[in-house]
Design a protein around this motif. Structure first.
Motif, PDB file in Angstrom:
ATOM      1  N   GLU A 192      -8.854   5.534  13.846  1.00  0.00           N
ATOM      2  CA  GLU A 192      -9.198   5.221  12.528  1.00  0.00           C
ATOM      3  C   GLU A 192      -8.839   4.265  11.837  1.00  0.00           C
ATOM      4  O   GLU A 192      -9.598   3.564  11.337  1.00  0.00           O
ATOM      5  N   GLU A 193      -7.558   4.202  11.493  1.00  0.00           N
ATOM      6  CA  GLU A 193      -6.784   3.350  10.757  1.00  0.00           C
ATOM      7  C   GLU A 193      -6.785   1.888  11.540  1.00  0.00           C
ATOM      8  O   GLU A 193      -6.842   0.971  10.644  1.00  0.00           O
ATOM      9  N   ALA A 194      -6.881   1.837  12.665  1.00  0.00           N
ATOM     10  CA  ALA A 194      -6.921   0.524  13.400  1.00  0.00           C
ATOM     11  C   ALA A 194      -8.432   0.014  13.260  1.00  0.00           C
ATOM     12  O   ALA A 194      -8.441  -1.169  13.112  1.00  0.00           O
ATOM     13  N   ILE A 195      -9.257   0.720  13.170  1.00  0.00           N
ATOM     14  CA  ILE A 195     -11.040   0.396  12.745  1.00  0.00           C
ATOM     15  C   ILE A 195     -10.670  -0.079  11.423  1.00  0.00           C
ATOM     16  O   ILE A 195     -11.553  -1.199  11.140  1.00  0.00           O
ATOM     17  N   GLU A 237      -4.156  -1.000   4.722  1.00  0.00           N
ATOM     18  CA  GLU A 237      -4.686  -0.420   6.173  1.00  0.00           C
ATOM     19  C   GLU A 237      -3.601  -0.493   7.269  1.00  0.00           C
ATOM     20  O   GLU A 237      -3.211   0.179   8.271  1.00  0.00           O
ATOM     21  N   SER A 238      -2.984  -1.637   7.192  1.00  0.00           N
ATOM     22  CA  SER A 238      -1.901  -2.052   8.202  1.00  0.00           C
ATOM     23  C   SER A 238      -0.610  -0.998   8.038  1.00  0.00           C
ATOM     24  O   SER A 238      -0.090  -0.640   8.916  1.00  0.00           O
ATOM     25  N   HIS A 261       0.695   5.840  11.242  1.00  0.00           N
ATOM     26  CA  HIS A 261       0.099   6.665  12.498  1.00  0.00           C
ATOM     27  C   HIS A 261       0.521   6.504  13.732  1.00  0.00           C
ATOM     28  O   HIS A 261       0.812   7.366  14.635  1.00  0.00           O
ATOM     29  N   LEU A 262       0.821   5.223  13.868  1.00  0.00           N
ATOM     30  CA  LEU A 262       1.463   4.599  15.202  1.00  0.00           C
ATOM     31  C   LEU A 262       2.524   5.421  15.386  1.00  0.00           C
ATOM     32  O   LEU A 262       2.970   6.042  16.447  1.00  0.00           O
TER      33      LEU A 262
END
Length: 107
Positions: free
Chosen positions: A43-46, A63-64, A70-71
């Motif tokens: 979700e965060e990647a999107i 967002e990054s 999250h990564l």
């Protein structure tokens, strides 16, 4: 330049992963397991991509930060240290990008 590093974040994530604090988001993600943590990473990647395509500079920054956090949660749950990822990046940068990509055998 900030003195804060991804190694600092990795340490904080690891500390909070075992927290008994019911308000700890990190502990709750760890408790929910790799499936939920991976979903959040996706979700965060999107959201990062959407912000970038929208030319939303502050959105990309925010967002990054979420994406990196999250990564590190996913890596932690998977038992993978940031050092291992950095070693892989170091190995890859020892050759040109096209050489490295060809060695992996996919696009």
């Amino acid at each position: 330049m900030s003195a804060f590093t991804l190694a600092d974040l990795e340490r904080i994530v690891a500390e909070r992963a075992t927290s008994a604090d019911a308000k700890s988001y990190t502990a709750s993600l760890y408790a929910k397991g790799i499936g939920k943590a991976s979903q959040k990473l996706g979700e965060e990647a999107i959201e990062t991509v959407i912000a970038a395509v929208s030319s939303n500079r502050q959105g990309v920054i925010s967002e990054s930060a979420d994406l990196l956090y999250h990564l590190l949660v996913v890596l932690g749950i998977s038992g993978i240290k940031l050092k291992e990822v950095l070693e892989e990046l170091e190995r890859r940068t020892a050759q040109t990008g096209l050489e490295e990509k060809a060695a992996r055998g996919h696009d």
